[in-house]
Design a protein around this motif. Structure first.
Motif, PDB file in Angstrom:
ATOM      1  N   GLY A  87     -18.318 -13.504   5.683  1.00 53.76           N
ATOM      2  CA  GLY A  87     -19.075 -13.159   6.889  1.00 53.76           C
ATOM      3  C   GLY A  87     -20.534 -12.830   6.672  1.00 53.76           C
ATOM      4  N   GLY A  88     -20.949 -12.621   5.426  1.00 55.18           N
ATOM      5  CA  GLY A  88     -22.372 -12.372   5.148  1.00 55.18           C
ATOM      6  C   GLY A  88     -22.784 -10.926   5.321  1.00 55.18           C
ATOM      7  N   THR A  89     -22.675 -10.410   6.541  1.00 52.64           N
ATOM      8  CA  THR A  89     -23.055  -9.025   6.819  1.00 52.64           C
ATOM      9  C   THR A  89     -21.978  -8.344   7.651  1.00 52.64           C
ATOM     10  OG1 THR A  89     -24.267  -9.727   8.792  1.00 52.64           O
ATOM     11  CG2 THR A  89     -25.546  -9.469   6.764  1.00 52.64           C
ATOM     12  N   ALA A  90     -22.026  -7.031   7.687  1.00 54.62           N
ATOM     13  CA  ALA A  90     -21.045  -6.257   8.460  1.00 54.62           C
ATOM     14  C   ALA A  90     -21.209  -6.540   9.949  1.00 54.62           C
ATOM     15  CB  ALA A  90     -21.215  -4.764   8.182  1.00 54.62           C
ATOM     16  N   SER A  91     -20.091  -6.550  10.661  1.00 53.77           N
ATOM     17  CA  SER A  91     -20.101  -6.813  12.101  1.00 53.77           C
ATOM     18  C   SER A  91     -19.670  -5.543  12.834  1.00 53.77           C
ATOM     19  CB  SER A  91     -19.142  -7.968  12.424  1.00 53.77           C
ATOM     20  OG  SER A  91     -19.177  -8.289  13.789  1.00 53.77           O
ATOM     21  N   ASP A  92     -20.530  -5.038  13.710  1.00 46.35           N
ATOM     22  CA  ASP A  92     -20.261  -3.761  14.382  1.00 46.35           C
ATOM     23  C   ASP A  92     -19.284  -3.942  15.542  1.00 46.35           C
ATOM     24  OD1 ASP A  92     -20.426  -1.079  14.779  1.00 46.35           O
ATOM     25  OD2 ASP A  92     -22.412  -1.085  15.700  1.00 46.35           O
ATOM     26  N   LEU A 269     -14.200 -10.028  10.055  1.00 44.00           N
ATOM     27  CA  LEU A 269     -13.334  -8.949   9.576  1.00 44.00           C
ATOM     28  C   LEU A 269     -14.148  -7.665   9.762  1.00 44.00           C
ATOM     29  CD1 LEU A 269     -10.742  -8.114   8.183  1.00 44.00           C
ATOM     30  CD2 LEU A 269     -11.713  -8.806   6.014  1.00 44.00           C
ATOM     31  N   LYS A 270     -13.684  -6.772  10.637  1.00 42.94           N
ATOM     32  CA  LYS A 270     -14.512  -5.610  11.012  1.00 42.94           C
ATOM     33  C   LYS A 270     -14.160  -4.325  10.285  1.00 42.94           C
ATOM     34  CE  LYS A 270     -16.284  -7.221  15.378  1.00 42.94           C
ATOM     35  NZ  LYS A 270     -16.812  -6.815  16.690  1.00 42.94           N
ATOM     36  N   PHE A 271     -12.858  -4.131   9.994  1.00 38.90           N
ATOM     37  CA  PHE A 271     -12.431  -2.906   9.311  1.00 38.90           C
ATOM     38  C   PHE A 271     -11.387  -3.227   8.256  1.00 38.90           C
ATOM     39  CE2 PHE A 271     -13.658  -1.415  13.575  1.00 38.90           C
ATOM     40  CZ  PHE A 271     -14.511  -0.363  13.261  1.00 38.90           C
ATOM     41  N   ILE A 272     -11.380  -2.425   7.205  1.00 37.87           N
ATOM     42  CA  ILE A 272     -10.304  -2.482   6.212  1.00 37.87           C
ATOM     43  C   ILE A 272      -9.716  -1.079   6.105  1.00 37.87           C
ATOM     44  CG2 ILE A 272     -11.046  -4.492   4.872  1.00 37.87           C
ATOM     45  CD1 ILE A 272     -12.412  -2.591   2.919  1.00 37.87           C
ATOM     46  N   SER A 273      -8.384  -1.040   5.996  1.00 39.81           N
ATOM     47  CA  SER A 273      -7.688   0.236   6.017  1.00 39.81           C
ATOM     48  C   SER A 273      -6.775   0.346   4.801  1.00 39.81           C
ATOM     49  CB  SER A 273      -6.867   0.337   7.307  1.00 39.81           C
ATOM     50  OG  SER A 273      -6.047   1.471   7.307  1.00 39.81           O
ATOM     51  N   SER A 274      -6.746   1.518   4.207  1.00 40.52           N
ATOM     52  CA  SER A 274      -5.865   1.740   3.052  1.00 40.52           C
ATOM     53  C   SER A 274      -5.380   3.183   3.084  1.00 40.52           C
ATOM     54  CB  SER A 274      -6.618   1.471   1.743  1.00 40.52           C
ATOM     55  OG  SER A 274      -7.762   2.289   1.645  1.00 40.52           O
ATOM     56  N   GLY A 275      -4.098   3.377   2.806  1.00 37.20           N
ATOM     57  CA  GLY A 275      -3.555   4.735   2.785  1.00 37.20           C
ATOM     58  C   GLY A 275      -3.192   5.238   4.173  1.00 37.20           C
ATOM     59  N   GLN A 282     -12.511   1.949   6.594  1.00 34.64           N
ATOM     60  CA  GLN A 282     -13.886   1.593   6.259  1.00 34.64           C
ATOM     61  C   GLN A 282     -14.362   0.406   7.083  1.00 34.64           C
ATOM     62  OE1 GLN A 282     -14.334   0.972   1.914  1.00 34.64           O
ATOM     63  NE2 GLN A 282     -12.339   1.956   1.728  1.00 34.64           N
ATOM     64  N   VAL A 283     -15.631   0.446   7.461  1.00 32.66           N
ATOM     65  CA  VAL A 283     -16.270  -0.742   8.036  1.00 32.66           C
ATOM     66  C   VAL A 283     -16.314  -1.784   6.937  1.00 32.66           C
ATOM     67  CG1 VAL A 283     -18.431  -1.674   8.958  1.00 32.66           C
ATOM     68  CG2 VAL A 283     -17.638   0.590   9.683  1.00 32.66           C
ATOM     69  N   PHE A 284     -16.013  -3.028   7.251  1.00 32.43           N
ATOM     70  CA  PHE A 284     -15.981  -4.076   6.225  1.00 32.43           C
ATOM     71  C   PHE A 284     -17.387  -4.620   5.977  1.00 32.43           C
ATOM     72  CE2 PHE A 284     -15.477  -8.569   4.905  1.00 32.43           C
ATOM     73  CZ  PHE A 284     -14.763  -8.359   3.729  1.00 32.43           C
ATOM     74  N   HIS A 285     -17.826  -4.525   4.727  1.00 26.41           N
ATOM     75  CA  HIS A 285     -19.129  -5.057   4.311  1.00 26.41           C
ATOM     76  C   HIS A 285     -18.888  -6.215   3.335  1.00 26.41           C
ATOM     77  CE1 HIS A 285     -21.757  -1.863   5.967  1.00 26.41           C
ATOM     78  NE2 HIS A 285     -20.706  -1.099   5.770  1.00 26.41           N
ATOM     79  N   PRO A 286     -19.073  -7.463   3.768  1.00 29.96           N
ATOM     80  CA  PRO A 286     -18.781  -8.618   2.898  1.00 29.96           C
ATOM     81  C   PRO A 286     -19.490  -8.586   1.548  1.00 29.96           C
ATOM     82  CG  PRO A 286     -19.153  -9.344   5.142  1.00 29.96           C
ATOM     83  CD  PRO A 286     -19.519  -7.892   5.105  1.00 29.96           C
ATOM     84  N   GLU A 287     -20.771  -8.207   1.544  1.00 26.11           N
ATOM     85  CA  GLU A 287     -21.513  -8.213   0.282  1.00 26.11           C
ATOM     86  C   GLU A 287     -20.990  -7.158  -0.684  1.00 26.11           C
ATOM     87  OE1 GLU A 287     -23.643  -5.416   3.073  1.00 26.11           O
ATOM     88  OE2 GLU A 287     -22.621  -7.348   3.222  1.00 26.11           O
ATOM     89  N   ARG A 288     -20.576  -6.021  -0.163  1.00 24.28           N
ATOM     90  CA  ARG A 288     -20.023  -4.965  -1.024  1.00 24.28           C
ATOM     91  C   ARG A 288     -18.651  -5.383  -1.564  1.00 24.28           C
ATOM     92  NH1 ARG A 288     -21.227   0.537   2.497  1.00 24.28           N
ATOM     93  NH2 ARG A 288     -23.331  -0.006   3.181  1.00 24.28           N
ATOM     94  N   MET A 289     -17.862  -6.033  -0.696  1.00 22.26           N
ATOM     95  CA  MET A 289     -16.548  -6.500  -1.144  1.00 22.26           C
ATOM     96  C   MET A 289     -16.694  -7.565  -2.218  1.00 22.26           C
ATOM     97  SD  MET A 289     -13.354  -6.052  -1.002  1.00 22.26           S
ATOM     98  CE  MET A 289     -13.099  -5.052   0.466  1.00 22.26           C
ATOM     99  N   ALA A 290     -17.695  -8.436  -2.087  1.00 24.06           N
ATOM    100  CA  ALA A 290     -17.945  -9.459  -3.116  1.00 24.06           C
ATOM    101  C   ALA A 290     -18.264  -8.790  -4.448  1.00 24.06           C
ATOM    102  CB  ALA A 290     -19.094 -10.366  -2.680  1.00 24.06           C
ATOM    103  N   ASP A 291     -19.061  -7.734  -4.417  1.00 23.84           N
ATOM    104  CA  ASP A 291     -19.385  -6.984  -5.640  1.00 23.84           C
ATOM    105  C   ASP A 291     -18.122  -6.419  -6.276  1.00 23.84           C
ATOM    106  OD1 ASP A 291     -22.088  -7.445  -5.507  1.00 23.84           O
ATOM    107  OD2 ASP A 291     -22.565  -5.574  -4.477  1.00 23.84           O
TER     108      ASP A 291
END
Length: 439
Positions: A87-92, A269-275, A282-291
């Motif tokens: 997605g490139g960047t986070a989507s609000d 993809l707007k949110f990711i949830s764990s636990g 968390q708000v989904f940030h594609p660039e951070r997830m790529a890292d």
């Protein structure tokens, strides 16, 4: 999360190690390994193929600088392409409307109800929104009770209509209720099924037509892999939702859904949830997830989580105590509490560049501070405020009271003393000194 994929990608980049430049031959072997790694991680085959074709085109067209090795260049290209793929960047989230209405859809067991509670908590605590949760799952009584419990946990009102089996009426009445109470956000939890079926699709479509939501979110279990992507496609064809939420990313998931879903349904993809904790969203940030997928950590998210827990006034007060060498065990306990609020310890440490790989096979419990807390709680108020008065007899009493050994008490006292010295030297360092020391 993504450990196996990270390992496989790292191995594929090593093929280029020692190479002077990227060529058609050596890049082909690397990309073959990358494609296999993605497919094994449950990434859609067409998505994996298109992705590696894009990477190949960029890699062969790249001018590798003298200071940059081919393996490093390939890592950079793969990282950038992964971010774009997701997605490139986070989507609000869209919060227009009075009230803003957020419709939650998905299969049974996907985590819709838990996500609704987490989203209510996030909007209330971080966006200062007033929120009403709506129990629209009229078929599963447990879902209504679960939503009530979650509402109590996050301090949000839950709207229910006992005996009413019409989800459209319930949603419409809830919105009228929210307007009357000046509540600016309504989250409608809807019924799920064990599989996609016509009756379920028509019901959720009817709710959407009636309430005209500001945002429709599709919730899907990341552990279902490619099934998650296929279900997302089917729901989108009927609902035309606005974004996707991936849940259970802390489970034994290979990560393919997170990478594939944007390309397949063309929705962010707007949110990711764990636990299960209500702040584990968390708000989904594609660039951070790529890292993170490439083992580079996610220091930005780490800092953001820390900033959420620390108050500027408290930070100034603490700095004054550190400078005066007055940092004590009460402050130490406060710092432990702040760290624990930031989330799962292994997940947090994995955000620090270089640490994730080192701790991959190490079990890190969320109770890692338990012994330290027990020792501190066994101290008297005077001992916590003035660690210097802790003599041998006091140490023995503290060890007995905390169920630990004298050696463990001595170890903590030594670590605390060293920490206090380091904190003081950093706090009293003048601007520019750190830079000068590196010369």
């Amino acid at each position: 999360m993504f450990e196996n994929l990270t390992d496989r990608l790292e191995r594929s980049f090593k093929i280029l190690k020692g190479e002077g430049r990227i060529t058609e031959i050596n890049v082909a072997e690397t990309l073959k390994e990358i494609r296999r790694a993605l497919i094994d991680a449950d990434v859609n085959y067409k998505v994996a193929k298109t992705f590696t074709d894009e990477v190949k085109q960029k890699a062969l067209g790249a001018n590798v600088l003298t200071a940059v090795k081919p393996g490093q260049m390939m890592t950079k290209i793969v990282r950038d392409e992964l971010a774009l793929l997701m997605g490139g960047t986070a989507s609000d989230i869209n919060l227009d409307g009075r009230p803003a209405v957020i419709l939650i859809a998905g299969l049974q067991g996907s985590g819709k109800t838990t996500f609704s509670g987490k989203l209510a908590n996030l909007l209330k605590s971080k966006r200062s929104r007033s929120v009403l949760l709506v129990a629209g799952d009229v078929y599963r009584p447990a879902a209504i009770e679960q939503l009530k419990i979650l509402g109590q946990q996050v301090g949000v009102e839950v709207y229910t209509e006992e005996g009413n089996k019409n989800p459209v009426e319930i949603a419409e009445n809830a919105i009228k209720y929210a307007r009357g109470k000046n509540i600016n956000t309504v989250i409608v939890d809807t019924a799920g099924r064990l599989a996609v079926d016509e009756a379920m699709m028509e019901e959720i479509a009817a709710v959407k037509r009636a309430v005209k939501p500001s945002e429709t979110l599709f919730v899907v279990d990341a552990m279902t892999g490619q099934d998650a992507v296929n279900t997302a496609r089917e729901f989108n064809e009927r609902l035309d939702y606005d974004g996707v939420v991936l849940t259970k990313l802390d489970g034994d998931t290979r990560g393919g859904a997170a990478i594939s879903i944007r390309s397949v349904v063309n929705k962010p993809l707007k949110f990711i949830s764990s636990g299960e904790k209500m702040d584990a969203l968390q708000v989904f940030h594609p660039e951070r997830m790529a890292d993170r997928i490439l083992g580079m950590g996610d220091i930005v998210s780490f800092v953001e989580r820390a900033q959420e827990q620390y108050d500027e006034e408290d930070a100034r007060r603490l700095k004054k105590k550190i400078v005066k060498n007055q940092f004590d065990f009460n402050d130490f306990l406060d710092q432990i509490a702040q760290i624990k609020k930031m989330g799962n310890m292994k997940d947090l440490m994995g955000m620090i560049p270089g640490v994730g790989k080192a701790i991959r096979d190490i079990e890190i419990s969320d109770d890692m501070f338990k012994q330290t807390e027990a020792i501190i709680h066994s101290m008297t108020p005077a001992e916590r405020s003035n660690p210097e008065i802790i003599n041998p007899s006091r140490k023995e009493r503290i060890a007995k009271g905390s169920g630990t050994t004298l050696a463990e008490v001595n170890k903590l006292l030594k670590q605390f003393d060293q920490t206090r010295k380091v904190m003081k030297s950093v706090a009293t360092m003048k601007p520019g000194m750190a830079k000068g020391r590196r010369k």
